[in-house]
Design an enzyme around this catalytic site. Structure first.
Site, PDB file in Angstrom:
ATOM      1  N   LYS A   1      16.088 -60.973 -42.036  1.00  0.00           N
ATOM      2  CA  LYS A   1      15.837 -59.523 -41.988  1.00  0.00           C
ATOM      3  C   LYS A   1      15.692 -59.037 -40.536  1.00  0.00           C
ATOM      4  O   LYS A   1      16.253 -58.007 -40.136  1.00  0.00           O
ATOM      5  CB  LYS A   1      14.564 -59.208 -42.782  1.00  0.00           C
ATOM      6  CG  LYS A   1      13.983 -57.849 -42.545  1.00  0.00           C
ATOM      7  CD  LYS A   1      14.847 -56.762 -43.117  1.00  0.00           C
ATOM      8  CE  LYS A   1      14.408 -55.399 -42.628  1.00  0.00           C
ATOM      9  NZ  LYS A   1      15.043 -54.322 -43.307  1.00  0.00           N
TER      10      LYS A   1
ATOM     11  N   TYR B   1      14.132 -38.809 -36.873  1.00  0.00           N
ATOM     12  CA  TYR B   1      14.660 -39.847 -35.982  1.00  0.00           C
ATOM     13  C   TYR B   1      16.170 -39.976 -36.062  1.00  0.00           C
ATOM     14  O   TYR B   1      16.785 -40.542 -35.153  1.00  0.00           O
ATOM     15  CB  TYR B   1      13.971 -41.191 -36.232  1.00  0.00           C
ATOM     16  CG  TYR B   1      14.434 -41.969 -37.447  1.00  0.00           C
ATOM     17  CD1 TYR B   1      13.818 -41.797 -38.676  1.00  0.00           C
ATOM     18  CD2 TYR B   1      15.464 -42.893 -37.358  1.00  0.00           C
ATOM     19  CE1 TYR B   1      14.227 -42.517 -39.789  1.00  0.00           C
ATOM     20  CE2 TYR B   1      15.875 -43.631 -38.456  1.00  0.00           C
ATOM     21  CZ  TYR B   1      15.264 -43.431 -39.673  1.00  0.00           C
ATOM     22  OH  TYR B   1      15.668 -44.145 -40.764  1.00  0.00           O
TER      23      TYR B   1
ATOM     24  N   CYS C   1      12.185 -49.130 -38.366  1.00  0.00           N
ATOM     25  CA  CYS C   1      12.715 -50.487 -38.490  1.00  0.00           C
ATOM     26  C   CYS C   1      13.291 -50.992 -37.184  1.00  0.00           C
ATOM     27  O   CYS C   1      12.808 -51.960 -36.613  1.00  0.00           O
ATOM     28  CB  CYS C   1      13.799 -50.499 -39.552  1.00  0.00           C
ATOM     29  SG  CYS C   1      13.285 -49.626 -41.017  1.00  0.00           S
TER      30      CYS C   1
ATOM     31  N   ARG D   1      21.551 -54.693 -34.775  1.00  0.00           N
ATOM     32  CA  ARG D   1      21.872 -53.264 -34.629  1.00  0.00           C
ATOM     33  C   ARG D   1      21.245 -52.689 -33.358  1.00  0.00           C
ATOM     34  O   ARG D   1      21.886 -51.926 -32.629  1.00  0.00           O
ATOM     35  CB  ARG D   1      21.388 -52.497 -35.872  1.00  0.00           C
ATOM     36  CG  ARG D   1      21.983 -51.116 -35.988  1.00  0.00           C
ATOM     37  CD  ARG D   1      22.037 -50.662 -37.424  1.00  0.00           C
ATOM     38  NE  ARG D   1      22.390 -49.269 -37.567  1.00  0.00           N
ATOM     39  CZ  ARG D   1      23.645 -48.826 -37.667  1.00  0.00           C
ATOM     40  NH1 ARG D   1      24.647 -49.667 -37.643  1.00  0.00           N
ATOM     41  NH2 ARG D   1      23.894 -47.534 -37.802  1.00  0.00           N
TER      42      ARG D   1
ATOM     43  N   ARG E   1      38.632 -56.303 -33.722  1.00  0.00           N
ATOM     44  CA  ARG E   1      37.332 -56.989 -33.770  1.00  0.00           C
ATOM     45  C   ARG E   1      36.257 -56.299 -32.936  1.00  0.00           C
ATOM     46  O   ARG E   1      35.250 -56.901 -32.602  1.00  0.00           O
ATOM     47  CB  ARG E   1      37.502 -58.454 -33.310  1.00  0.00           C
ATOM     48  CG  ARG E   1      38.121 -59.340 -34.374  1.00  0.00           C
ATOM     49  CD  ARG E   1      38.386 -60.735 -33.868  1.00  0.00           C
ATOM     50  NE  ARG E   1      39.334 -60.751 -32.768  1.00  0.00           N
ATOM     51  CZ  ARG E   1      40.654 -60.595 -32.883  1.00  0.00           C
ATOM     52  NH1 ARG E   1      41.178 -60.435 -34.082  1.00  0.00           N
ATOM     53  NH2 ARG E   1      41.449 -60.599 -31.830  1.00  0.00           N
TER      54      ARG E   1
ATOM     55  N   ARG F   1       9.288 -40.868 -37.993  1.00  0.00           N
ATOM     56  CA  ARG F   1       8.652 -42.043 -37.378  1.00  0.00           C
ATOM     57  C   ARG F   1       9.443 -42.555 -36.166  1.00  0.00           C
ATOM     58  O   ARG F   1      10.649 -42.741 -36.240  1.00  0.00           O
ATOM     59  CB  ARG F   1       8.496 -43.160 -38.417  1.00  0.00           C
ATOM     60  CG  ARG F   1       7.430 -42.799 -39.448  1.00  0.00           C
ATOM     61  CD  ARG F   1       7.335 -43.817 -40.532  1.00  0.00           C
ATOM     62  NE  ARG F   1       8.576 -43.958 -41.287  1.00  0.00           N
ATOM     63  CZ  ARG F   1       8.751 -44.837 -42.246  1.00  0.00           C
ATOM     64  NH1 ARG F   1       7.801 -45.666 -42.568  1.00  0.00           N
ATOM     65  NH2 ARG F   1       9.896 -44.898 -42.897  1.00  0.00           N
TER      66      ARG F   1
ATOM     67  N   THR G   1       8.885 -55.835 -44.030  1.00  0.00           N
ATOM     68  CA  THR G   1       9.389 -56.687 -42.955  1.00  0.00           C
ATOM     69  C   THR G   1       8.219 -57.302 -42.189  1.00  0.00           C
ATOM     70  O   THR G   1       7.288 -56.594 -41.809  1.00  0.00           O
ATOM     71  CB  THR G   1      10.230 -55.829 -41.997  1.00  0.00           C
ATOM     72  OG1 THR G   1      11.187 -55.113 -42.767  1.00  0.00           O
ATOM     73  CG2 THR G   1      10.935 -56.686 -40.969  1.00  0.00           C
TER      74      THR G   1
HETATM   75  N1  SAJ Z   1      21.409 -44.904 -33.836  1.00  0.00           N
HETATM   76  C1  SAJ Z   1      22.109 -44.709 -32.665  1.00  0.00           C
HETATM   77  N2  SAJ Z   1      23.427 -45.039 -32.640  1.00  0.00           N
HETATM   78  C2  SAJ Z   1      24.065 -45.556 -33.732  1.00  0.00           C
HETATM   79  C3  SAJ Z   1      23.344 -45.781 -34.909  1.00  0.00           C
HETATM   80  C4  SAJ Z   1      22.014 -45.426 -34.933  1.00  0.00           C
HETATM   81  O1  SAJ Z   1      21.572 -44.238 -31.655  1.00  0.00           O
HETATM   82  O2  SAJ Z   1      25.266 -45.802 -33.624  1.00  0.00           O
HETATM   83  C5  SAJ Z   1      19.979 -44.565 -33.900  1.00  0.00           C
HETATM   84  C6  SAJ Z   1      19.643 -43.537 -34.982  1.00  0.00           C
HETATM   85  O3  SAJ Z   1      19.814 -42.237 -34.526  1.00  0.00           O
HETATM   86  C7  SAJ Z   1      18.194 -43.877 -35.249  1.00  0.00           C
HETATM   87  C8  SAJ Z   1      18.137 -45.383 -35.071  1.00  0.00           C
HETATM   88  O4  SAJ Z   1      19.262 -45.723 -34.275  1.00  0.00           O
HETATM   89  O5  SAJ Z   1      17.342 -43.274 -34.308  1.00  0.00           O
HETATM   90  C9  SAJ Z   1      18.146 -46.189 -36.347  1.00  0.00           C
HETATM   91  O6  SAJ Z   1      19.004 -45.611 -37.294  1.00  0.00           O
HETATM   92  P1  SAJ Z   1      19.942 -46.467 -38.268  1.00  0.00           P
HETATM   93  O7  SAJ Z   1      20.644 -45.509 -39.148  1.00  0.00           O
HETATM   94  O8  SAJ Z   1      20.759 -47.400 -37.476  1.00  0.00           O
HETATM   95  O9  SAJ Z   1      18.937 -47.392 -39.070  1.00  0.00           O
HETATM   96  P2  SAJ Z   1      17.577 -47.159 -39.932  1.00  0.00           P
HETATM   97  O10 SAJ Z   1      16.425 -47.507 -39.036  1.00  0.00           O
HETATM   98  O11 SAJ Z   1      17.549 -45.843 -40.604  1.00  0.00           O
HETATM   99  O12 SAJ Z   1      17.751 -48.317 -41.039  1.00  0.00           O
HETATM  100  C10 SAJ Z   1      17.891 -49.673 -40.615  1.00  0.00           C
HETATM  101  C11 SAJ Z   1      19.083 -50.308 -41.340  1.00  0.00           C
HETATM  102  N3  SAJ Z   1      19.389 -51.611 -40.737  1.00  0.00           N
HETATM  103  C12 SAJ Z   1      20.628 -51.933 -40.326  1.00  0.00           C
HETATM  104  O13 SAJ Z   1      21.551 -51.181 -40.376  1.00  0.00           O
HETATM  105  C13 SAJ Z   1      20.805 -53.325 -39.778  1.00  0.00           C
HETATM  106  C14 SAJ Z   1      18.732 -50.464 -42.820  1.00  0.00           C
HETATM  107  O14 SAJ Z   1      19.760 -51.184 -43.485  1.00  0.00           O
HETATM  108  C15 SAJ Z   1      17.414 -51.227 -42.964  1.00  0.00           C
HETATM  109  O15 SAJ Z   1      17.053 -51.314 -44.340  1.00  0.00           O
HETATM  110  C16 SAJ Z   1      16.349 -50.427 -42.267  1.00  0.00           C
HETATM  111  O16 SAJ Z   1      16.685 -50.362 -40.884  1.00  0.00           O
HETATM  112  C17 SAJ Z   1      15.014 -51.130 -42.454  1.00  0.00           C
HETATM  113  O17 SAJ Z   1      14.183 -50.606 -43.233  1.00  0.00           O
HETATM  114  O18 SAJ Z   1      14.817 -52.221 -41.911  1.00  0.00           O
END
Ligand code: SAJ
Length: 411
Positions: free
Chosen positions: A198, A307, A252, A205, A238, A315, A116
């Site tokens: 990206k 995490y 990420c 999110r 929705r 990380r 990215t």
């Molecule tokens: N988290 C929350 N509440 C939620 C969802 C997640 O607090 O409802 C937190 C998690 O605990 C974590 C962080 O957010 O600390 C991120 O976790 P995640 O599961 O949302 O995402 P990542 O970082 O593991 O992966 C993301 C994904 N992106 C999206 O969903 C838009 C993945 O598809 C990407 O490939 C990845 O980033 C990346 O490498 O960019």
């Protein structure tokens, strides 16, 4: 094809093995000798569902080394962190990978960037490096990874992909190559749009998690339970509100929004969402301090270094921020994470980590934590803070615990 994948981390290694199991000859390259040695000893450097089986299946077409070889295609899958303090992308690893490719690249070969990067990086930084030796025909595309740790292999195969080529021919060639393992649809665009898309995905999110976190803080003030409120709001066709928590970690979501906003004076909601999410550990500290008020020389136990749940990746984990703030305020902190093997901050067994502790805090939503039996712990004070709302709170209360759940203002 002969393919060289640069960076054998959470994205590069699974991608290498999927390509190898599709019959390509894959050379995986990494600057970390430990990773190379592990792989050559037939061991994986990290856990991920299905990766071990894939490794055994693919290993005859895969080998790992620290040096690149001239190949039909090169895939760059190296980390792009944010420079400490500056909030600007640190592109050193991408630059180094491009220079390494420059040493071996020949006419007609393909270069794919999965890492990215801020919009414009491919054309402004990477391509000029690749063209330094006068090689004229290089096919180049940015094909941002989209797999989520914990479901990486499934998502790498099934997710739709965006392929941003420097020209149509580049995009088509990369599409043909990825078609050897991707079952999702592949959409072609230009390189800068792919870079932007990206970043939009992860920013979307981050902002939605920030909204959930803000709802949690408001619910605490309004004395209602945000978890029940979110559950009910999500009954709307929705509306899909995400989960609040102790903050956003990972390589990420906590980083990519800054790539989008770093050169902009117009971005407002993106930095605000970042600020909300990165201040959640401070809120968790407040919750903890309320629980241990009046306790002399307090000790607390943080459950989870990773995490997020069920991964072994630490990380940008909020745990570290919570730990440092607590320590700076004179609180002794022990941490326990059964999924993390070689981290000095990890306290060994759950019994050791909780013995004589004054407060237990669920930071990571690992499934194994749901099985913890409160009867087996010998805490000094029976206090529980659940920042993920994953434990059976009635059970803990029945065992004498004071329970405080993030976002639950009815506590
Ligand atoms: N988290 C929350 N509440 C939620 C969802 C997640 O607090 O409802 C937190 C998690 O605990 C974590 C962080 O957010 O600390 C991120 O976790 P995640 O599961 O949302 O995402 P990542 O970082 O593991 O992966 C993301 C994904 N992106 C999206 O969903 C838009 C993945 O598809 C990407 O490939 C990845 O980033 C990346 O490498 O960019």
């Amino acid at each position: 094809m002969k393919i060289c994948v640069i960076g054998l981390g959470y994205i590069g290694l699974p991608t290498s093995l999927l390509l190898a199991s599709a019959g390509h000859e894959v050379l995986g390259v990494d600057i970390n000798r430990k990773i190379i040695e592990k792989l050559n000893r037939n061991e994986l450097p990290f856990i991920e569902p299905g990766l071990e089986e894939l490794f055994q299946k693919a290993k005859n077409h895969f080998h790992a080394d620290s040096r690149l070889q001239s190949s039909d295609a090169y895939i760059i899958a190296v980390p792009t962190p944010v420079e400490n303090g500056l909030k600007i992308a640190d592109l050193a690893a991408v630059k180094n990978a491009s220079h390494a490719i420059l040493q071996v690249i020949q006419e007609g070969q393909i270069v794919i960037l999965e890492s990215t990067v801020p919009p414009g990086t491919s054309e402004l930084l990477i391509l000029p490096i690749l063209q330094e030796n006068g090689v004229k025909t290089i096919y180049f595309a940015h094909c941002p990874e989209r797999a989520i740790p914990g479901k990486t292999l499934y998502e790498m195969v099934h997710n739709n992909r965006i392929i941003g080529g420097i020209d149509k021919e580049s995009a088509e060639k990369v599409k043909d190559l990825y078609a050897s393992f991707v079952q999702g649809d592949m959409f072609l665009t230009d390189v800068k749009t792919a870079e932007f898309v990206k970043l939009m995905e992860n920013t979307f999110r981050d902002i939605n998690i920030a909204l959930a976190n803000e709802f949690a803080l408001l619910a605490e003030e309004a004395n209602i339970n945000v978890w029940e409120a979110i559950h009910l709001a999500n009954k709307h066709p929705r509306v899909h509100i995400l989960n609040p928590g102790p903050g956003v970690g990972g390589h990420c979501i906590a980083i990519d929004p800054m790539f989008l906003a770093e050169k902009s004076s117009t971005a407002k909601i993106i930095p605000l969402a970042r600020q909300i999410n990165s201040s959640m550990p401070i809120h968790v500290i407040k919750m903890i301090k309320r629980m241990i008020k009046g306790v002399k020389n307090p000790t607390i136990t943080l459950l989870g270094l990773a995490y997020k749940g069920n991964v072994d990746d630490i990380r940008e984990s909020p745990t570290f921020k919570i730990k440092r703030i607590a320590e700076n305020e004179g609180i002794s902190v022990k941490t326990y994470d059964p999924l993390i093997q070689d981290n000095l901050e990890n306290a060994g067994t759950l019994e050791e980590a909780t013995k004589d502790s004054d407060c237990l805090i669920v930071v990571t939503d690992h499934d194994v934590f749901k099985q913890i039996d409160p009867k087996k712990l010998s805490m000094r004070h029976k206090n529980l803070v659940d920042t993920r709302n994953i434990l059976d709170h009635d059970l803990w209360k029945r065992n004498g615990y004071q329970v405080n759940v993030l976002g639950d203002g009815t506590n």
